[in-house]
Scaffold this motif. Structure first.
Motif, PDB file in Angstrom:
ATOM      1  N   LEU A   1      -1.111  18.803 -17.895  1.00 48.73           N
ATOM      2  CA  LEU A   1      -1.920  18.383 -16.741  1.00 48.73           C
ATOM      3  C   LEU A   1      -1.255  18.837 -15.443  1.00 48.73           C
ATOM      4  N   ARG A   2      -0.702  20.023 -15.462  1.00 49.60           N
ATOM      5  CA  ARG A   2       0.105  20.493 -14.334  1.00 49.60           C
ATOM      6  C   ARG A   2      -0.699  20.604 -13.038  1.00 49.60           C
ATOM      7  N   THR A   3      -1.886  21.201 -13.090  1.00 48.44           N
ATOM      8  CA  THR A   3      -2.637  21.408 -11.854  1.00 48.44           C
ATOM      9  C   THR A   3      -3.395  20.163 -11.408  1.00 48.44           C
ATOM     10  N   VAL A   4      -3.927  19.396 -12.349  1.00 52.92           N
ATOM     11  CA  VAL A   4      -4.593  18.136 -11.998  1.00 52.92           C
ATOM     12  C   VAL A   4      -3.600  17.197 -11.320  1.00 52.92           C
ATOM     13  N   SER A   5      -2.418  17.090 -11.886  1.00 57.59           N
ATOM     14  CA  SER A   5      -1.409  16.198 -11.315  1.00 57.59           C
ATOM     15  C   SER A   5      -0.934  16.691  -9.953  1.00 57.59           C
ATOM     16  N   LEU A   6      -0.906  18.004  -9.757  1.00 54.58           N
ATOM     17  CA  LEU A   6      -0.516  18.532  -8.450  1.00 54.58           C
ATOM     18  C   LEU A   6      -1.539  18.143  -7.384  1.00 54.58           C
ATOM     19  N   LEU A   7      -2.818  18.266  -7.722  1.00 51.96           N
ATOM     20  CA  LEU A   7      -3.855  17.882  -6.764  1.00 51.96           C
ATOM     21  C   LEU A   7      -3.769  16.395  -6.434  1.00 51.96           C
ATOM     22  N   LEU A   8      -3.548  15.568  -7.445  1.00 52.01           N
ATOM     23  CA  LEU A   8      -3.431  14.130  -7.210  1.00 52.01           C
ATOM     24  C   LEU A   8      -2.171  13.802  -6.422  1.00 52.01           C
ATOM     25  N   PHE A   9      -1.100  14.537  -6.672  1.00 50.95           N
ATOM     26  CA  PHE A   9       0.112  14.364  -5.862  1.00 50.95           C
ATOM     27  C   PHE A   9      -0.203  14.608  -4.389  1.00 50.95           C
ATOM     28  N   GLY A  10      -0.951  15.682  -4.115  1.00 50.88           N
ATOM     29  CA  GLY A  10      -1.314  15.981  -2.742  1.00 50.88           C
ATOM     30  C   GLY A  10      -2.121  14.869  -2.109  1.00 50.88           C
ATOM     31  N   LEU A  11      -3.055  14.300  -2.868  1.00 50.96           N
ATOM     32  CA  LEU A  11      -3.868  13.199  -2.351  1.00 50.96           C
ATOM     33  C   LEU A  11      -3.012  11.979  -2.037  1.00 50.96           C
ATOM     34  N   PHE A  12      -2.151  11.591  -2.984  1.00 53.76           N
ATOM     35  CA  PHE A  12      -1.317  10.407  -2.776  1.00 53.76           C
ATOM     36  C   PHE A  12      -0.312  10.616  -1.650  1.00 53.76           C
ATOM     37  N   ALA A  13       0.293  11.797  -1.600  1.00 48.96           N
ATOM     38  CA  ALA A  13       1.283  12.069  -0.559  1.00 48.96           C
ATOM     39  C   ALA A  13       0.627  12.094   0.823  1.00 48.96           C
ATOM     40  N   ALA A  14      -0.545  12.703   0.920  1.00 47.90           N
ATOM     41  CA  ALA A  14      -1.254  12.746   2.198  1.00 47.90           C
ATOM     42  C   ALA A  14      -1.669  11.339   2.635  1.00 47.90           C
TER      43      ALA A  14
ATOM     44  N   GLN B   1       0.838  -1.200   0.000  1.00 54.22           N
ATOM     45  CA  GLN B   1       0.000   0.000   0.000  1.00 54.22           C
ATOM     46  C   GLN B   1       0.877   1.256   0.000  1.00 54.22           C
ATOM     47  N   SER B   2       1.861   1.268   0.884  1.00 48.47           N
ATOM     48  CA  SER B   2       2.763   2.421   0.970  1.00 48.47           C
ATOM     49  C   SER B   2       3.587   2.574  -0.304  1.00 48.47           C
ATOM     50  N   THR B   3       4.050   1.447  -0.844  1.00 51.05           N
ATOM     51  CA  THR B   3       4.857   1.498  -2.066  1.00 51.05           C
ATOM     52  C   THR B   3       4.055   2.052  -3.232  1.00 51.05           C
ATOM     53  N   LEU B   4       2.827   1.587  -3.397  1.00 52.62           N
ATOM     54  CA  LEU B   4       1.977   2.067  -4.487  1.00 52.62           C
ATOM     55  C   LEU B   4       1.671   3.555  -4.340  1.00 52.62           C
ATOM     56  N   LEU B   5       1.418   3.993  -3.113  1.00 50.35           N
ATOM     57  CA  LEU B   5       1.158   5.409  -2.887  1.00 50.35           C
ATOM     58  C   LEU B   5       2.399   6.254  -3.191  1.00 50.35           C
ATOM     59  N   ALA B   6       3.567   5.766  -2.780  1.00 49.02           N
ATOM     60  CA  ALA B   6       4.808   6.497  -3.037  1.00 49.02           C
ATOM     61  C   ALA B   6       5.073   6.601  -4.538  1.00 49.02           C
ATOM     62  N   LEU B   7       4.883   5.503  -5.256  1.00 52.81           N
ATOM     63  CA  LEU B   7       5.095   5.517  -6.703  1.00 52.81           C
ATOM     64  C   LEU B   7       4.082   6.425  -7.407  1.00 52.81           C
ATOM     65  N   SER B   8       2.845   6.391  -6.945  1.00 58.36           N
ATOM     66  CA  SER B   8       1.809   7.237  -7.545  1.00 58.36           C
ATOM     67  C   SER B   8       2.107   8.714  -7.300  1.00 58.36           C
ATOM     68  N   ALA B   9       2.522   9.034  -6.076  1.00 57.05           N
ATOM     69  CA  ALA B   9       2.868  10.422  -5.761  1.00 57.05           C
ATOM     70  C   ALA B   9       4.057  10.889  -6.606  1.00 57.05           C
ATOM     71  N   ALA B  10       5.074  10.036  -6.744  1.00 56.15           N
ATOM     72  CA  ALA B  10       6.239  10.391  -7.555  1.00 56.15           C
ATOM     73  C   ALA B  10       5.847  10.593  -9.021  1.00 56.15           C
ATOM     74  N   ALA B  11       4.954   9.742  -9.521  1.00 55.61           N
ATOM     75  CA  ALA B  11       4.501   9.872 -10.905  1.00 55.61           C
ATOM     76  C   ALA B  11       3.770  11.189 -11.123  1.00 55.61           C
TER      77      ALA B  11
END
Length: 211
Positions: free
Chosen positions: A64-77, A43-53
């Motif tokens: 997709l600069r702003t959409v990806s930023l929002l998703l980064f925030g979700l995955f990182a949180a 679970q942690s690995t998938l979240l880390a990889l998703s956040a990095a992506a």
């Protein structure tokens, strides 16, 4: 043809996740589905990889600069939230909430400031295969698994034979599947951003040729 190719690639990823789940099931009385299980680690690995992506898309693929930023925030949180037990032990009780705030607040402020761009990007993202995968993973993880893992449901289902460990296993496996879907969605978002960039550059070249 592309859909079949995607299934051929992604199906083994899901199967690999279930192989790890089976490993934890075989060690149910030992590690089980606790904090040190393969299920939790993945679970942690998938979240880390998703956040990095998503950070890579935000940094290098501007369509997709702003959409990806929002998703980064979700995955990182979510990644920070998954480490709550470790953070409570090493830093202090509730420390994960502070760290989540440090990630989420700047991301939300940035997206709000660029909300017009976010809406324009979401028009493309919302019609994509990536969004369908992300939506399914989001619902599985943040809605279904929470309801499916309710103690009341499992006490009603199992009666006097209720075992909290079984409830935890069902909830964690559902979360893992949701995170897997969102990780696959992250791959699709990268491909979508690349396609959007190519289309934008092609239009610019076409306009330049017309001039």
């Amino acid at each position: 043809m592309q859909a079949c190719l995607r299934l051929a690639i992604y199906a083994p990823l899901v199967a690999a996740m279930m192989a790890l789940v089976m490993h934890d099931a075989h060690h149910f009385g030992d590690v089980g589905f606790g904090e040190s299980s393969w299920t939790e680690h993945m679970q942690s690995t998938l979240l880390a990889l998703s956040a990095a992506a998503m950070w890579a898309v935000h940094s290098r693929l501007p369509d997709l600069r702003t959409v990806s930023l929002l998703l980064f925030g979700l995955f990182a949180a979510s990644l920070i939230r998954e480490q709550d037990a470790l953070l409570d032990e090493r830093i202090g009780d509730g420390s994960w909430q502070i760290l989540v705030s440090l990630v989420a607040i700047p991301v939300l402020i940035s997206v709000w400031r660029n909300r017009a761009r976010f809406v324009a990007e979401f028009e493309h993202f919302g019609r994509s295969f990536a969004f369908g995968l992300f939506g399914a993973g989001f619902l599985a993880t943040y809605v279904f698994s929470r309801l499916y893992g309710r103690t009341e449901f499992w006490e009603t289902l199992m009666g006097s034979a209720y075992l909290r460990s079984v409830k935890n296993a069902a909830e964690e496996v559902t979360e893992l599947f949701g995170y897997t879907l969102m990780a696959i969605a992250a791959i699709e978002i990268i491909l979508l951003a690349i396609r959007m960039g190519r289309q934008r550059r092609a239009k610019l070249r076409e306009l330049g040729a017309l001039r």
